[in-house]
Design a protein around this motif. Structure first.
Motif, PDB file in Angstrom:
ATOM      1  N   GLY A   8       2.661   7.056 -19.140  1.00  0.00           N
ATOM      2  CA  GLY A   8       2.716   5.623 -19.543  1.00  0.00           C
ATOM      3  C   GLY A   8       1.732   4.886 -18.620  1.00  0.00           C
ATOM      4  O   GLY A   8       1.113   5.284 -17.669  1.00  0.00           O
ATOM      5  N   PHE A   9       1.655   3.548 -18.732  1.00  0.00           N
ATOM      6  CA  PHE A   9       0.861   2.571 -18.110  1.00  0.00           C
ATOM      7  C   PHE A   9       1.646   1.254 -17.891  1.00  0.00           C
ATOM      8  O   PHE A   9       2.192   0.797 -18.766  1.00  0.00           O
ATOM      9  CB  PHE A   9      -0.476   2.234 -18.666  1.00  0.00           C
ATOM     10  CG  PHE A   9      -1.418   1.924 -18.072  1.00  0.00           C
ATOM     11  CD1 PHE A   9      -2.714   2.689 -17.727  1.00  0.00           C
ATOM     12  CD2 PHE A   9      -1.358   0.787 -17.381  1.00  0.00           C
ATOM     13  CE1 PHE A   9      -3.759   2.173 -17.186  1.00  0.00           C
ATOM     14  CE2 PHE A   9      -2.569   0.133 -16.392  1.00  0.00           C
ATOM     15  CZ  PHE A   9      -3.809   1.032 -16.493  1.00  0.00           C
ATOM     16  N   ASP A  10       1.728   0.942 -16.533  1.00  0.00           N
ATOM     17  CA  ASP A  10       2.095  -0.363 -16.132  1.00  0.00           C
ATOM     18  C   ASP A  10       2.903  -0.197 -14.713  1.00  0.00           C
ATOM     19  O   ASP A  10       3.050  -1.075 -13.927  1.00  0.00           O
ATOM     20  CB  ASP A  10       2.857  -1.185 -17.069  1.00  0.00           C
ATOM     21  CG  ASP A  10       2.361  -1.717 -18.023  1.00  0.00           C
ATOM     22  OD1 ASP A  10       1.224  -2.288 -17.779  1.00  0.00           O
ATOM     23  OD2 ASP A  10       2.742  -2.299 -19.142  1.00  0.00           O
ATOM     24  N   GLY A  11       3.522   1.117 -14.468  1.00  0.00           N
ATOM     25  CA  GLY A  11       4.311   1.333 -13.430  1.00  0.00           C
ATOM     26  C   GLY A  11       5.682   0.473 -13.168  1.00  0.00           C
ATOM     27  O   GLY A  11       6.221   0.191 -12.281  1.00  0.00           O
ATOM     28  N   MET A  12       6.391   0.258 -14.318  1.00  0.00           N
ATOM     29  CA  MET A  12       7.591  -0.593 -14.296  1.00  0.00           C
ATOM     30  C   MET A  12       8.608   0.357 -13.866  1.00  0.00           C
ATOM     31  O   MET A  12       8.592   1.571 -14.088  1.00  0.00           O
ATOM     32  CB  MET A  12       8.125  -0.921 -15.986  1.00  0.00           C
ATOM     33  CG  MET A  12       7.096  -2.001 -16.538  1.00  0.00           C
ATOM     34  SD  MET A  12       7.297  -2.102 -18.508  1.00  0.00           S
ATOM     35  CE  MET A  12       9.050  -1.859 -18.387  1.00  0.00           C
ATOM     36  N   SER A  13       9.552  -0.728 -13.149  1.00  0.00           N
ATOM     37  CA  SER A  13      10.630   0.074 -12.419  1.00  0.00           C
ATOM     38  C   SER A  13      11.466   0.649 -13.473  1.00  0.00           C
ATOM     39  O   SER A  13      12.433   1.539 -12.968  1.00  0.00           O
ATOM     40  CB  SER A  13      11.288  -0.786 -11.486  1.00  0.00           C
ATOM     41  OG  SER A  13      11.696  -2.080 -12.247  1.00  0.00           O
ATOM     42  N   ALA A  14      11.578   0.025 -14.526  1.00  0.00           N
ATOM     43  CA  ALA A  14      12.448   0.792 -15.725  1.00  0.00           C
ATOM     44  C   ALA A  14      12.239   2.270 -15.883  1.00  0.00           C
ATOM     45  O   ALA A  14      13.006   2.914 -16.325  1.00  0.00           O
ATOM     46  CB  ALA A  14      12.373  -0.038 -16.791  1.00  0.00           C
TER      47      ALA A  14
END
Length: 344
Positions: free
Chosen positions: A288-294
């Motif tokens: 993925g892309f964004d590095g979200m903690s979810a």
């Protein structure tokens, strides 16, 4: 004859009260509380001690009138119908958290406004004396809102964007092209060969298009061809990821990896693959892309490309608050390896 006790009205402590108790003049109190180097450390400490003792606090409105500053940054988060709670974009709020932290380190307050295209758009916080600068966060799909803010930016220097689809604006972005290359090269290096891209490009120029360009370039260097979904239904990103993955797998069951232009898209891909019994990462890899903690609690945890949000926040504040002359800036990205890609 009895008399009722008279009511006494509490009087507000002023800087003159602090000055009298500390044995200095009122202008020294103002300079001491503002951290002026013209006041000696000993005097400053005495003034601060008296201010605490008397419960004196600075009247920020009056201070703002004197200095012409509010010590506040406004942050506008653009929301479409698909972004509203409970399906809002968590990435916006992770970036907001970094902005709040960076603003606090500067001694600034943060004023937050959630705005939608079908509502009343407003960005003239500086003109109204509510903030010293404004940061706008959104994505390319908020096209009419971006048109409004781009026009506003032409008349004010204290406005900075994250996610703007316009190149002729003052913005901060991830290194989207580089991130697309990193994600795709990582999948190729781990043995995946038919890598599909997930992310609607129909919203025009924007971050997804830049990520797609990096993906396509990395594939071309290895002699591979890009694979795209044919349709993206309206709705939130997770739903779009689900339907895009289904569309491509139904057309080509030999696809063995996906690069999703956002983590929320990737979560939808994970849902579809789980539904059809494909093992991640053995059968199919996903980045993925964004590095979200979810992504740390998805099943499996999502490998992702993460922008440096602390650097992004600092750059946005320099543009919005300091009026930095640089009109654009990219922030570095890095690969965060979790469990949605086969280990080396």
């Amino acid at each position: 004859m009895s008399s009722e006790p008279s009511e006494t009205k509490a009087t507000r402590v002023t800087s003159f009260d602090v000055a009298e108790r500390a044995g200095v003049n009122q202008s020294t109190v103002s300079r001491a509380l503002a951290g002026s180097p013209q006041v000696t450390p000993a005097t400053r400490e005495r003034v601060l001690a008296v201010a605490r003792e008397l419960g004196y606090t600075v009247d920020q409105r009056a201070s703002g009138l004197r200095t012409g500053r509010t010590d506040t940054v406004a942050v506008v988060i653009l929301q479409g119908p698909e972004d509203k709670a409970p399906s809002g974009n968590p990435f916006y709020f992770e970036l907001l958290g970094s902005i709040c932290e960076a603003a606090s380190a500067r001694g600034l307050e943060t004023l937050v406004s959630l705005q939608s295209e079908d509502g009343r758009l407003s960005g003239d916080y500086v003109k109204r004396g509510q903030a010293d600068g404004t940061i706008v966060i959104g994505s390319a799909r908020h096209s009419s809102a971006w048109t409004y803010f781009q026009q506003l930016q032409r008349s004010t220097g204290n406005l900075a964007f994250w996610g703007s689809p316009f190149d002729d604006a003052r913005w901060v972005r991830s290194d989207n092209h580089g991130g697309g290359r990193i994600a795709t090269s990582h999948l190729l290096d781990r043995g995946y060969r038919k890598i599909a891209f997930v992310g609607p490009l129909g919203t025009g120029p924007g971050q997804f298009a830049e990520r797609f360009a990096g993906y396509r370039e990395a594939l071309a260097e290895r002699g591979a061809q890009p694979i795209e979904a044919s349709i993206y239904p309206d709705g939130d990103r997770k739903s779009q990821g689900y339907h895009a993955a289904r569309d491509m797998i139904e057309r080509d069951g030999s696809i063995d990896a996906f690069f999703a232009a956002s983590d929320r898209l990737a979560f939808g891909v994970l849902d579809y693959l789980k539904e059809i019994g494909r093992d991640v990462p053995e059968d199919v890899g996903i980045v993925g892309f964004d590095g979200m903690s979810a992504g740390t609690i998805s099943s499996p945890p999502l490998t992702t490309v993460a922008p440096d949000l602390a650097k992004a926040a600092e750059a946005l504040l320099r543009m919005a608050i300091d009026g930095e002359t640089s009109v654009t800036q990219r922030v570095n990205v890095k690969l965060i390896e979790r469990a949605s890609v086969r280990p080396a």
